[in-house]
Design an enzyme around this catalytic site. Structure first.
Site, PDB file in Angstrom:
ATOM      1  N   GLY A 127      -4.766  10.158 -12.905  1.00 30.78           N
ATOM      2  CA  GLY A 127      -4.572  10.362 -14.336  1.00 30.78           C
ATOM      3  C   GLY A 127      -3.948  11.719 -14.601  1.00 30.78           C
ATOM      4  N   GLY A 128      -4.762  12.688 -14.974  1.00 27.83           N
ATOM      5  CA  GLY A 128      -4.285  14.013 -15.386  1.00 27.83           C
ATOM      6  C   GLY A 128      -3.258  14.631 -14.447  1.00 27.83           C
ATOM      7  N   GLY A 158     -11.391  12.077 -15.714  1.00 24.40           N
ATOM      8  CA  GLY A 158     -11.063  13.126 -16.672  1.00 24.40           C
ATOM      9  C   GLY A 158     -12.108  14.219 -16.777  1.00 24.40           C
ATOM     10  N   ASN A 176      -1.111   7.150 -13.711  1.00 26.14           N
ATOM     11  CA  ASN A 176      -1.428   6.562 -15.013  1.00 26.14           C
ATOM     12  C   ASN A 176      -1.281   7.660 -16.070  1.00 26.14           C
ATOM     13  OD1 ASN A 176      -2.520   5.413 -17.281  1.00 26.14           O
ATOM     14  ND2 ASN A 176      -4.580   5.147 -16.432  1.00 26.14           N
ATOM     15  N   TRP A 177      -0.191   7.593 -16.810  1.00 25.42           N
ATOM     16  CA  TRP A 177       0.094   8.662 -17.794  1.00 25.42           C
ATOM     17  C   TRP A 177      -0.752   8.533 -19.047  1.00 25.42           C
ATOM     18  CZ3 TRP A 177       6.217   9.200 -17.905  1.00 25.42           C
ATOM     19  CH2 TRP A 177       6.648   9.596 -16.626  1.00 25.42           C
ATOM     20  N   LYS A 178      -1.467   7.431 -19.170  1.00 29.45           N
ATOM     21  CA  LYS A 178      -2.292   7.173 -20.370  1.00 29.45           C
ATOM     22  C   LYS A 178      -1.447   7.381 -21.634  1.00 29.45           C
ATOM     23  CE  LYS A 178      -6.364   8.119 -17.643  1.00 29.45           C
ATOM     24  NZ  LYS A 178      -7.745   8.540 -17.562  1.00 29.45           N
TER      25      LYS A 178
HETATM   26  P1  13P Z   1      -8.080  11.386 -14.072  1.00 26.89           P
HETATM   27  O1  13P Z   1      -7.299  11.496 -12.804  1.00 26.89           O
HETATM   28  O2  13P Z   1      -7.497  12.183 -15.214  1.00 26.89           O
HETATM   29  O3  13P Z   1      -9.556  11.631 -13.861  1.00 26.89           O
HETATM   30  O4  13P Z   1      -7.962   9.865 -14.568  1.00 26.89           O
HETATM   31  C1  13P Z   1      -8.226   8.848 -13.669  1.00 26.89           C
HETATM   32  C2  13P Z   1      -7.844   7.566 -14.267  1.00 26.89           C
HETATM   33  O5  13P Z   1      -8.437   7.106 -15.229  1.00 26.89           O
HETATM   34  C3  13P Z   1      -6.679   6.859 -13.699  1.00 26.89           C
HETATM   35  O6  13P Z   1      -6.575   5.572 -14.198  1.00 26.89           O
END
Ligand code: 13P
Length: 261
Positions: A236-237, A176, A13-15
């Site tokens: 995410g990250g 995060g 998930n690149w957000k």
């Molecule tokens: P992180 O891996 O950055 O904690 O984010 C997790 C997330 O929200 C994936 O959707």
């Protein structure tokens, strides 16, 4: 050793990260680095504008695409919204109910249910995120919160359509923060989710994959994948770094568990 009935899924998930050039470069690096791993399903969930160009560039590779969100509405005068119908030709998955959407954009359980419904109507597989806030965990309310989120979001599903669903257990306090859940805690919650799904939909629900998300890294991923109730990760990250992300994919391909729970 018995093979897994559920294929593992690692989704990045690149957000709201990456410029256009960075997105192309990252996808290309991931395509190259992950190419030897075939047992794991690898999905990239980039920002909306990068979906079409990445779909073109990833043609012929095993990497599939998903979207981070979709509108709860079919179509119409909804300025700024992106419908399930628009992304469906390019994506297999769509995240619904991510905690950032719930908390920062006021998405209620009803909205999440509407998104599950519209996604399925257009042949998209919803990745439904559930998870508790820190204060809910500390109050001992984790399973109550998850039960409510599941019950509401699964309302549009039947035993026939539930197989399309992927669940991501993402404790909000782990997202995060660099503070991942303990793998055993994630295992216990995931096994509880599985029991809930089987009670609700019957034996077909054993096909539904349950991912863990929240500060997953190349270092901690193997411990999550060693848990029998965890079928992959929503990253995410670490998904913004091709080496890190592909190390997580490789970790998912290495672990075999004999029994599924
Ligand atoms: P992180 O891996 O950055 O904690 O984010 C997790 C997330 O929200 C994936 O959707």
């Amino acid at each position: 050793m018995i093979g897994r009935a559920r294929r593992r899924l690692v989704a990045g998930n690149w957000k709201m990260h990456t410029t256009y050039a960075e997105a192309l470069e990252l996808a290309e690096q991931i395509r190259r680095t992950c190419s030897e791993v075939t047992e794991v399903e690898v999905a990239l969930l980039p920002p909306f504008p990068w979906i079409v160009p990445l779909a073109e560039r990833l043609q012929g590779s095993a990497i599939i695409l998903g979207a981070q969100n979709c509108s709860a509405y079919e179509q119409g005068a909804y300025t700024g919204e992106v419908s399930a119908c628009m992304i469906a030709p390019f994506c297999r998955y769509v995240i619904v109910g991510h905690s950032e959407r719930r908390r920062l954009f006021g998405e209620t359980d009803d909205v999440v249910a509407a998104k599950v419904s519209v996604a399925l109507r257009h042949g998209l597989r919803p990745i439904l995120c559930v998870g508790e806030l820190l204060e809910e965990r500390e109050a001992g309310a984790t399973l109550d919160v998850i039960e409510r989120q599941l019950r509401m979001a699964c309302a549009p599903l039947s035993a026939d359509t539930c197989r399309e669903l992927v669940i991501a257990y993402e404790p909000v306090w782990a997202i995060g923060t660099g503070r991942a859940a303990l793998p055993l805690d994630a295992q216990l919650v995931s096994a509880w989710i599985r029991r809930w799904l089987v009670e609700r939909f019957g034996a077909v629900a054993t096909d539904i994959r349950i991912l863990y998300g929240g500060s997953v890294t190349a270092q901690n991923a193997p411990a999550f994948f060693a848990e029998p109730a965890i079928d992959g990760a929503l990253v995410g990250g670490a998904s913004l770094n091709a080496e890190q992300f592909c190390a997580i994919v490789r970790a998912a391909s290495r672990v075999e568990t004999g029994s599924l729970q």
